[in-house]
Design an enzyme around this catalytic site. Structure first.
Site, short mmCIF file in Angstrom:
data_model
loop_
_atom_site.label_atom_id
_atom_site.label_comp_id
_atom_site.label_asym_id
_atom_site.label_seq_id
_atom_site.Cartn_x
_atom_site.Cartn_y
_atom_site.Cartn_z
N GLY A 136 0.95 -1.27 0.11
CA GLY A 136 -0.14 0.05 0.06
C GLY A 136 1.04 1.21 -0.25
O GLY A 136 1.94 1.34 -0.13
N TYR B 89 -3.74 -19.24 -3.61
CA TYR B 89 -4.28 -18.02 -3.46
C TYR B 89 -5.56 -18.31 -3.02
O TYR B 89 -6.23 -17.87 -2.12
CB TYR B 89 -4.11 -17.15 -4.59
#
Ligand code: UFG
Length: 324
Positions: free
Chosen positions: A36, A140
């Site tokens: 981020g 995932y």
């Protein structure tokens, strides 16, 4: 309302923080900034930290008196998850377990979870509704399904109420142009195509032209990031009003091929985009489209930006603000 957003500095989390701020919520972002960006957190308080730091987590949860937690922080690259499964099980599963356990201790009972279409694996039919079997084909997808299953157990045992939102292909950018997709490395089709249009990349590779689709390229359901955030908001409202745990598939129900995305990007940007044909990418299903009827009927979700041209226009506005 007072909301803790884990991963609020990332792509979807940052749009959520902005939207929550706009709705008058008190917001705290917890993010380790591994993917981020601090400057993407446009509202509320920011705490730099990792979910693996249980002392920090306990302190944040204890001090915050949160009505709910939204969890966006995860690793999302399918290919990487195959090569480095430990990384995915550690962050996406073990760290989420730490979070849920810390929430249990702090007596926080509402949780909104970012899940994925990858929990379904190879589609048995399309569009994919919530009754479609979940057989993920990579770590995932499995890591996200494991959390969905943990959440069922936490509800049964501790009364934790959750909303699991299975995104199809998150795309687009803040319509006001303040936020957008900034992954490093970037692997998603729309930003890559637009980087090719802006000259940051020499070309876009098309992974496979021999699929069983009208133009031979894969079909995906691109859903605008602001519409995803709206679904989170509606899910939060439903939990605040006492609803039980829920699962929703989030997409537009419209599939667009890789070639259609490239053609749309050429049209929106007015730029030439160099295209190279490449072999199929491992693990890419031919056709992935959501049936989001349940979210529309039960949450009243009404996506606003369903047109691919609008999605690409917003992404292009964002891409043009990015310096290399
Ligand atoms: N593609 C290309 N060239 C590129 C990048 C992508 O042709 O350079 C193609 C892919 O093969 C695929 C389509 O564009 O057919 C979309 O690919 P993305 O990488 O943008 O997205 P995915 O569909 O692979 O992944 C998305 C989410 C994942 C989630 C998955 C569920 O980003 O997090 O859907 O299947 F796991």
């Amino acid at each position: 309302m007072n909301i803790l957003v884990i991963g609020g500095a990332g792509y979807i989390g940052s749009h959520m923080v902005k939207q929550l701020g706009g709705m008058g919520c008190q917001v705290t972002t917890l993010d380790n900034l591994s993917n981020g960006h601090r400057d993407a957190v446009l509202h509320g308080k920011f705490v730099m930290g990792d979910l693996a730091d249980s002392a920090l987590l306990a302190e944040v949860l204890h001090a915050g008196r949160f009505d709910a937690v939204m969890h966006f922080a995860s690793f999302i690259q399918v290919g990487e998850s195959v090569e480095q499964p430990a990384k995915y099980y550690d962050n996406n599963v073990a760290n989420t377990l730490h979070l849920l356990e810390a929430m249990r201790i702090a007596n926080i009972k509402r949780f909104i979870f970012s899940s994925t279409a990858a929990t379904f694996g190879v589609p048995q039919y399309t569009p994919i509704d919530e009754t479609h079997p979940q057989n993920p084909i990579n770590p995932y997808g499995r890591s996200k399904l494991m959390v969905e299953q943990m959440l069922e157990d936490f509800d049964r045992a501790y009364g934790l109420k959750s909303v699991c939102l299975r995104y199809f292909n998150a795309a687009g950018a803040d319509p006001e142009g303040k936020l957008g997709e900034r992954h490093s490395p970037e692997t998603h089709l729309i930003p890559l195509v637009l980087q090719a249009a802006s000259g940051k990349r020499s070309h876009i590779s098309v992974f496979g032209r021999d699929y069983d689709t009208p133009d031979g390229t894969c079909i995906r359901d691109y859903v605008h990031v602001s519409d995803l955030c709206e679904a989170h908001w509606l899910g939060l409202q439903s939990l605040m009003h006492g609803a039980g745990s829920q699962h929703y598939n989030l997409g537009n129900g419209n599939g667009f091929s890789v070639q259609e995305v490239i053609d749309t990007a050429k049209w929106i940007t007015g730029k030439p985009i160099s295209v190279l044909d490449a072999p199929r990418r491992n693990g890419d299903p031919t056709h992935l489209v959501a049936d989001a009827t349940r979210a529309k009927q039960l949450l009243g979700w009404n996506p606003q930006y369903t047109d691919l041209r609008t999605i690409v226009t917003h992404s292009w506005k964002w891409e043009q603000c990015q310096v290399i």
